[in-house]
Design a protein around this motif. Structure first.
Motif, PDB file in Angstrom:
ATOM      1  N   GLU A 212       1.514  -1.176  -0.009  1.00  0.00           N
ATOM      2  CA  GLU A 212      -0.116  -0.158   0.223  1.00  0.00           C
ATOM      3  C   GLU A 212       0.874   1.723  -0.291  1.00  0.00           C
ATOM      4  O   GLU A 212       0.441   2.350  -0.662  1.00  0.00           O
ATOM      5  CB  GLU A 212      -0.830   0.080   0.825  1.00  0.00           C
ATOM      6  N   ASP A 215       1.924   1.767  -3.200  1.00  0.00           N
ATOM      7  CA  ASP A 215       1.108   2.156  -4.202  1.00  0.00           C
ATOM      8  C   ASP A 215       1.136   3.868  -4.084  1.00  0.00           C
ATOM      9  O   ASP A 215       0.757   4.653  -5.478  1.00  0.00           O
ATOM     10  CB  ASP A 215      -0.413   1.688  -4.153  1.00  0.00           C
ATOM     11  N   PRO A 250       2.290  -7.073 -10.436  1.00  0.00           N
ATOM     12  CA  PRO A 250       1.444  -5.688 -10.796  1.00  0.00           C
ATOM     13  C   PRO A 250       2.701  -5.001 -11.212  1.00  0.00           C
ATOM     14  O   PRO A 250       2.148  -3.907 -12.309  1.00  0.00           O
ATOM     15  CB  PRO A 250       0.766  -5.559  -9.320  1.00  0.00           C
ATOM     16  N   TYR A 251       2.580  -4.499 -10.399  1.00  0.00           N
ATOM     17  CA  TYR A 251       4.723  -3.513 -10.906  1.00  0.00           C
ATOM     18  C   TYR A 251       5.005  -3.302 -11.890  1.00  0.00           C
ATOM     19  O   TYR A 251       5.851  -2.630 -13.436  1.00  0.00           O
ATOM     20  CB  TYR A 251       5.397  -2.908  -9.535  1.00  0.00           C
ATOM     21  N   PHE A 357      -4.607   4.330 -10.449  1.00  0.00           N
ATOM     22  CA  PHE A 357      -4.437   2.746 -11.198  1.00  0.00           C
ATOM     23  C   PHE A 357      -5.250   2.001 -11.853  1.00  0.00           C
ATOM     24  O   PHE A 357      -6.389   1.706 -12.692  1.00  0.00           O
ATOM     25  CB  PHE A 357      -5.865   2.095  -9.571  1.00  0.00           C
ATOM     26  N   ARG A 395      -3.330  -4.540  -5.567  1.00  0.00           N
ATOM     27  CA  ARG A 395      -3.479  -2.950  -5.428  1.00  0.00           C
ATOM     28  C   ARG A 395      -4.910  -2.210  -5.606  1.00  0.00           C
ATOM     29  O   ARG A 395      -5.273  -1.341  -4.870  1.00  0.00           O
ATOM     30  CB  ARG A 395      -3.105  -2.732  -7.798  1.00  0.00           C
ATOM     31  N   SER A 398      -4.829  -0.946  -1.960  1.00  0.00           N
ATOM     32  CA  SER A 398      -4.848  -0.601  -1.762  1.00  0.00           C
ATOM     33  C   SER A 398      -6.156   1.393  -1.975  1.00  0.00           C
ATOM     34  O   SER A 398      -5.979   2.107  -1.676  1.00  0.00           O
ATOM     35  CB  SER A 398      -3.791  -0.066  -2.793  1.00  0.00           C
ATOM     36  N   TYR A 399      -6.110   0.901  -3.449  1.00  0.00           N
ATOM     37  CA  TYR A 399      -6.842   2.181  -4.168  1.00  0.00           C
ATOM     38  C   TYR A 399      -8.438   2.010  -2.923  1.00  0.00           C
ATOM     39  O   TYR A 399      -8.814   3.319  -2.836  1.00  0.00           O
ATOM     40  CB  TYR A 399      -7.978   0.817  -4.946  1.00  0.00           C
TER      41      TYR A 399
END
Ligand SMILES: Nc1nc2c(ncn2[C@@H]2O[C@H](COP(=O)(O)OP(=O)(O)O)[C@@H](O)[C@H]2O)c(=O)[nH]1
Ligand SMILES: [Mg+2]
Ligand SMILES: [Zn+2]
Length: 408
Positions: A212, A215, A250-251, A357, A395, A398-399
């Protein structure tokens, strides 16, 4: 950083490339291919549950300040007022007239602020460092920030007539990282100016990787026009490679630049050194992730002030806002900082959030409601895509955590 005050073509190219990568993310393409499927099904009306367990509170150091919990129970107009101050702070990067003023009257020699605290600053001029006071003309009203001068500022310095030096003017800033003042929030403090890279350091273990926070820093970098570089340190503590790859995928999909380092074994240190050379980089991340160790590995003689900062506890929290610019042998500067969650987030609105995102935003068109925020709404395609494993769970988590914190 570039002392001419502009981002070099090479750096501009890298930033543009990063942004293109984000847009072209292969995951995003994959997701949009299945959009239609979700448009039809429109399932998953699960209520959104506020979860706090993802964030490991145990690892949050003293010097981090949580989002003001009072904001939720604040009167509406107080929320509005705070929001306006935040926006003003974010949108006032520099005094517009600074350059003209300089041209009209030579106000002094140009220098680079190496460290700053209140109305005193250490300025590097022609390779020499001098202690300066800051002329009290640059008020919060002028600049929108509590501190008139920050690390990385290019300034004009004049002699004060009694052997000392005075910062007369801050030249316009190319980029800016700020945070809410620990006591006077939402009023903002500038942490660093004219930075072109944000090195986001997270350890794999001890403390555990905190996605998080990564992000949040990615958002801060993007909205401030700063190139993010993710640095996963303590890779000597990886015992399951597949877990590592799953967490970072994801990154990779977003096209982020990712470094894999260990200050203990030296893995990735050469690559890190190369990445820092010629740029001005702010290093962010939780305390204990190895930021100081990494910088020492990059260049053993860097005078790290960081232990001084992290050893500091008790009431003097304002000292944690101090950062110092350290000069690299190969060119460029780094500034180590304490971990600050709210870095660069001032004025972020709910409406803007999805854009940060892209893999979530890519699915949004298939949501039942066109204004779906992908939190509790029925027929949310993002929810459905996440269930299918097409959006990284971390992700989306985190969003939603960040979404929860933003003022409505
Ligand atoms: N195993 C391991 N430990 C590390 C590594 N880098 C730093 N450390 C240790 O982690 C602790 C915190 O490091 P430090 O550089 O002070 O972290 P900072 O607070 O982010 O500046 C120290 O005990 C370091 O010795 C690494 O790559 N691997
Ligand atoms: Mg440190
Ligand atoms: Zn949705």
């Amino acid at each position: 950083m570039n002392l001419e005050g502009k981002i070099t073509p090479e750096q501009a190219k890298r930033i543009a490339e990063h942004q293109r990568n984000v847009e072209r993310s292969s995951r995003r393409k994959q997701i949009s291919d299945v959009n239609k499927r979700f448009r039809r099904t429109g399932k998953n009306n699960r209520g959104h549950v506020r979860r706090k367990d993802w964030t490991d509170e145990a690892y949050r150091p003293e010097d981090e300040h949580d989002f003001d919990p009072l904001e939720r129970v604040m009167p509406r107009d107080e929320q509005d007022r705070r929001r306006m101050v935040e926006e003003a702070a974010f949108q006032t990067p520099a005094r517009d007239d600074a350059t003209d003023e300089t041209a009209a009257t030579p106000l002094g020699r140009q220098g680079l602020v190496i460290s700053a605290a209140g109305l005193s600053a250490q300025v590097e001029m022609d390779g020499e460092q001098v202690d300066c006071t800051v002329r009290g003309l640059m008020t919060e009203l002028d600049t929108g920030f509590l501190n008139p001068v920050a690390v990385g500022d290019r300034v004009l310095v004049a002699e004060d007539g009694s052997g000392g030096w005075v910062v007369e003017t801050v030249l316009p800033r190319t980029t800016l990282l700020s945070r809410p003042d620990p006591i006077l929030a939402p009023r903002q403090l500038v942490i660093a100016a004219n930075v072109d890279q944000l090195l986001i350091v997270s350890s794999w273990r001890e403390p555990d990787i905190w996605l998080e926070l990564i992000d949040r820093y990615l958002i801060a970098a993007e909205r401030n026009g700063i190139l993010p570089v993710i640095c996963i340190n303590k890779v000597d503590l990886i015992d399951d490679e597949s877990e590592y790859h799953a967490a970072l995928q994801p990154y990779v999909d977003l096209g982020c630049h990712i470094l894999r380092t260990s200050a203990v074994t030296g893995v990735g240190v050469d690559e890190l050194r190369e990445g820092l050379e010629g740029s001005s980089t702010v290093v962010v991340g939780l305390s204990g992730t190895g930021k100081s160790s990494l910088l020492s590995a990059v260049q053993p003689d860097l005078q790290l002030r960081t232990s001084e900062i992290s050893d500091f506890s008790g009431q003097g929290r304002h000292t944690t806002t101090r950062a110092q610019l350290l000069k690299l042998d190969g060119g460029g500067y780094v500034a180590d900082t304490p971990g600050i969650r709210e870095f660069g987030m001032a004025g972020l609105t709910l409406g803007e959030l999805p854009a940060y995102f892209p893999e979530i935003d890519a699915v949004a068109a298939a949501c039942r409601f066109s204004n779906c925020m992908h939190v509790t709404e029925p027929g949310c395609a993002v929810d459905a895509a996440a269930e299918e494993g097409l959006i990284p769970e971390s992700r989306l988590h985190s969003y939603r955590l960040i979404w929860d914190e933003l003022p409505v």
